[in-house]
Design a protein around this motif. Sequence first.
Motif, PDB file in Angstrom:
ATOM      1  N   LEU A   1      11.413   1.160  -7.558  1.00 55.05           N
ATOM      2  CA  LEU A   1      10.221   0.407  -7.144  1.00 55.05           C
ATOM      3  C   LEU A   1       9.021   0.720  -8.033  1.00 55.05           C
ATOM      4  O   LEU A   1       8.252  -0.168  -8.400  1.00 55.05           O
ATOM      5  N   THR A   2       8.860   1.988  -8.383  1.00 50.44           N
ATOM      6  CA  THR A   2       7.748   2.398  -9.243  1.00 50.44           C
ATOM      7  C   THR A   2       7.806   1.666 -10.581  1.00 50.44           C
ATOM      8  O   THR A   2       6.797   1.159 -11.084  1.00 50.44           O
ATOM      9  N   ASN A   3       9.004   1.616 -11.164  1.00 55.15           N
ATOM     10  CA  ASN A   3       9.177   0.930 -12.451  1.00 55.15           C
ATOM     11  C   ASN A   3       8.897  -0.569 -12.329  1.00 55.15           C
ATOM     12  O   ASN A   3       8.313  -1.181 -13.233  1.00 55.15           O
ATOM     13  N   LEU A   4       9.318  -1.164 -11.206  1.00 55.44           N
ATOM     14  CA  LEU A   4       9.073  -2.591 -11.002  1.00 55.44           C
ATOM     15  C   LEU A   4       7.569  -2.867 -10.886  1.00 55.44           C
ATOM     16  O   LEU A   4       7.046  -3.808 -11.507  1.00 55.44           O
TER      17      LEU A   4
ATOM     18  N   ALA B   1      -0.072   2.527  -5.637  1.00 61.43           N
ATOM     19  CA  ALA B   1       0.494   2.903  -4.336  1.00 61.43           C
ATOM     20  C   ALA B   1       1.511   4.032  -4.464  1.00 61.43           C
ATOM     21  O   ALA B   1       1.817   4.722  -3.483  1.00 61.43           O
ATOM     22  N   PHE B   2       2.015   4.230  -5.679  1.00 59.66           N
ATOM     23  CA  PHE B   2       3.046   5.253  -5.902  1.00 59.66           C
ATOM     24  C   PHE B   2       2.475   6.547  -6.505  1.00 59.66           C
ATOM     25  O   PHE B   2       3.192   7.539  -6.598  1.00 59.66           O
ATOM     26  N   GLN B   3       1.206   6.521  -6.904  1.00 60.78           N
ATOM     27  CA  GLN B   3       0.654   7.620  -7.679  1.00 60.78           C
ATOM     28  C   GLN B   3       0.576   8.938  -6.921  1.00 60.78           C
ATOM     29  O   GLN B   3       0.750  10.007  -7.501  1.00 60.78           O
ATOM     30  N   LEU B   4       0.299   8.876  -5.623  1.00 62.24           N
ATOM     31  CA  LEU B   4       0.120  10.106  -4.847  1.00 62.24           C
ATOM     32  C   LEU B   4       1.388  10.525  -4.096  1.00 62.24           C
ATOM     33  O   LEU B   4       1.384  11.533  -3.385  1.00 62.24           O
ATOM     34  N   LEU B   5       2.460   9.783  -4.273  1.00 62.88           N
ATOM     35  CA  LEU B   5       3.706  10.109  -3.578  1.00 62.88           C
ATOM     36  C   LEU B   5       4.407  11.302  -4.238  1.00 62.88           C
ATOM     37  O   LEU B   5       4.418  11.434  -5.458  1.00 62.88           O
TER      38      LEU B   5
ATOM     39  N   THR C   1       0.854  -1.184   0.000  1.00 63.19           N
ATOM     40  CA  THR C   1       0.000   0.000   0.000  1.00 63.19           C
ATOM     41  C   THR C   1       0.893   1.239   0.000  1.00 63.19           C
ATOM     42  O   THR C   1       2.116   1.142   0.198  1.00 63.19           O
ATOM     43  N   THR C   2       0.278   2.378  -0.184  1.00 62.28           N
ATOM     44  CA  THR C   2       1.029   3.635  -0.132  1.00 62.28           C
ATOM     45  C   THR C   2       1.692   3.794   1.231  1.00 62.28           C
ATOM     46  O   THR C   2       2.826   4.288   1.335  1.00 62.28           O
ATOM     47  N   LYS C   3       1.003   3.350   2.283  1.00 56.51           N
ATOM     48  CA  LYS C   3       1.559   3.439   3.633  1.00 56.51           C
ATOM     49  C   LYS C   3       2.861   2.655   3.751  1.00 56.51           C
ATOM     50  O   LYS C   3       3.812   3.092   4.421  1.00 56.51           O
TER      51      LYS C   3
END
Length: 324
Positions: A98-101, A116-120, A70-72
Amino acid sequence: VRTMQMLNKTKKVSTPARFNLVQSSVKNFKRDYASDNTLKGYINDIEQFFGFHVNKSNLNTLTVKDVEITTKDVICFKNHLKDKGNAASTINRKISALTNLYRQFELDGVTKCYNAFQLLKSEKSTERSWDAFTSREIKTIIKNIEKEKMKDYLQFKWLITIAVDTAMRKSPLTSLAWKQMVVDEDNHRVNFNQLEKGNKDNNRGISIQLYKNMLEELSPSEEDILVFPSCTDKRIRNLMIKIKKWLKVDNETRKISFHSFKTTALNLNYMKYKDIKMAQKVGGHKNVATTDRYLSSFEKPMLGTFSETKVDTDLYVKVDSEIV
């Protein structure tokens, strides 16, 4: 007997298949990276994450359940890196890996956790970039390389020349092959058909005249594959030590490395055109804030259109065939 056959068939498509799905996707991820150094760094970053998240740093042991996040979870990892004293740029690189993976995981149907990475948000860096050389220092470096006549010195001379002319990093330069240099007569340049950091196309190139000068001095044979085969990491490190001695660089006041040639290229471009967007394109930066850090060491008050005078060409000159 029929029941046993059905059970055996189920085993073949259940746990082992789901387990291998992760490893298969990781292989697809690895296949997309042309640069061995970039891939090695990304894999180390990914292993670090899973070592933190599920206490498994060996990617071959990961299951589908292990990669559910999760984003958390990502934020916890970022906070862990901050606590360990990692720089903002290092944290951003690890999250990028990690985003690419996870983008690959989603493409392969492993998991839908890519969101999970979209709002970071990227970590803001306060670090200054590597310092630039002045044009006089570039000439001094080239002159000393020629004077010392170290083994394969012409390769190092041209390695630096192309680095300053194109703003290319060390890794793509040292892996550049002759066959990747393609003459484009229509645009009067030679294009480098190569992938760069982040698996992006390398849109770099040099003038045809500069290419001819390099061919004349390096005289590659048909058997030669790489343009700079003698320019290994170890020899480049030794060269940078010599360069600091030649220029009498004080490590306390100036931050110098091979990456300084890229900083030099960006500063030359900005001093000539006063266009940070163009400098951003030359640097291959996704964010203009990154480009701004490269230029910070040579900031000067800006003048209006009618007040602006010509750039001091004695301090900054384009590095091309005239100085080599």
